[in-house]
Structure formats: structure tokens, C-alpha cells
Design an enzyme around this catalytic site. Structure first.
Site, PDB file in Angstrom:
ATOM      1  N   MET A   1      63.332   2.420  40.584  1.00  0.00           N
ATOM      2  CA  MET A   1      62.321   2.359  41.602  1.00  0.00           C
ATOM      3  C   MET A   1      61.608   1.009  41.495  1.00  0.00           C
ATOM      4  O   MET A   1      60.810   0.806  40.579  1.00  0.00           O
ATOM      5  CB  MET A   1      61.332   3.509  41.435  1.00  0.00           C
ATOM      6  CG  MET A   1      60.154   3.401  42.343  1.00  0.00           C
ATOM      7  SD  MET A   1      58.866   4.666  42.210  1.00  0.00           S
ATOM      8  CE  MET A   1      59.559   5.982  41.320  1.00  0.00           C
ATOM      9  N   PRO A   2      61.872   0.075  42.394  1.00  0.00           N
ATOM     10  CA  PRO A   2      61.176  -1.208  42.363  1.00  0.00           C
ATOM     11  C   PRO A   2      59.683  -1.048  42.645  1.00  0.00           C
ATOM     12  O   PRO A   2      59.283  -0.264  43.506  1.00  0.00           O
ATOM     13  CB  PRO A   2      61.836  -2.013  43.481  1.00  0.00           C
ATOM     14  CG  PRO A   2      63.168  -1.368  43.686  1.00  0.00           C
ATOM     15  CD  PRO A   2      62.945   0.083  43.396  1.00  0.00           C
ATOM     16  N   LEU A   3      58.885  -1.813  41.910  1.00  0.00           N
ATOM     17  CA  LEU A   3      57.445  -1.881  42.134  1.00  0.00           C
ATOM     18  C   LEU A   3      57.098  -3.339  42.367  1.00  0.00           C
ATOM     19  O   LEU A   3      57.348  -4.190  41.516  1.00  0.00           O
ATOM     20  CB  LEU A   3      56.673  -1.346  40.932  1.00  0.00           C
ATOM     21  CG  LEU A   3      55.165  -1.606  40.941  1.00  0.00           C
ATOM     22  CD1 LEU A   3      54.493  -0.904  42.112  1.00  0.00           C
ATOM     23  CD2 LEU A   3      54.547  -1.185  39.629  1.00  0.00           C
TER      24      LEU A   3
ATOM     25  N   ARG B   1      57.955   0.728  45.905  1.00  0.00           N
ATOM     26  CA  ARG B   1      56.498   0.821  45.913  1.00  0.00           C
ATOM     27  C   ARG B   1      55.920  -0.576  46.044  1.00  0.00           C
ATOM     28  O   ARG B   1      56.412  -1.528  45.428  1.00  0.00           O
ATOM     29  CB  ARG B   1      55.972   1.440  44.611  1.00  0.00           C
ATOM     30  CG  ARG B   1      56.591   2.787  44.262  1.00  0.00           C
ATOM     31  CD  ARG B   1      56.211   3.850  45.292  1.00  0.00           C
ATOM     32  NE  ARG B   1      56.653   5.169  44.897  1.00  0.00           N
ATOM     33  CZ  ARG B   1      57.703   5.799  45.417  1.00  0.00           C
ATOM     34  NH1 ARG B   1      58.430   5.220  46.353  1.00  0.00           N
ATOM     35  NH2 ARG B   1      58.013   7.017  45.024  1.00  0.00           N
TER      36      ARG B   1
END
Length: 66
Positions: free
Chosen positions: A1-3, A40
Site C-alpha cells: 500500500m503506497p503512502l 494513501r
């Protein structure tokens, strides 16, 4: 999940921030093949008096402080 975390000097409109969020989301999706729903984005806005480079704040550079 990239932030993705972005810090900006405050003053942009909600529409400008919305466009930024969208562009960053889709760029990350293309770059790392992540599903958009898993990306995100956090945008932090700080006052111009709280951001400095070379011991001069952005507000001072703009002439906004005494």
C-alpha cells in the site's frame, strides 16, 4: 500500500489540493502498478512562518512579517 506524504505552505484552495491528491494517486498507480484504492495520500499544510530555508522563513521572503 503506497503512502504519499506531501508538506506544503498553506494557502492553496480545496480544489487545488484535490487535483494534487488525484494526480499523485494516479501517478503512483502507474509507476508501481498499485490499485488506486490501495494508495494513501496525506497532505500537510504549514504556515509560511513555520517553514524556513537558510534561516529565512517563506513569510519573511515574501515580506509578510515585520
Amino acid at each position: 500500500m503506497p503512502l504519499i506524504e506531501v508538506t506544503l505552505v498553506e494557502g492553496r484552495s480545496p480544489q487545488q489540493l484535490r487535483v494534487l491528491i488525484s494526480e499523485l494517486t494516479h501517478a503512483a498507480a502507474r509507476a508501481v502498478a498499485a490499485p488506486v484504492a490501495n494508495i494513501r495520500v496525506v497532505v500537510r499544510e504549514v504556515p509560511a512562518t513555520h517553514w524556513a530555508a537558510g534561516d529565512v522563513t517563506i513569510a519573511e521572503r515574501a515580506g509578510d512579517t515585520p
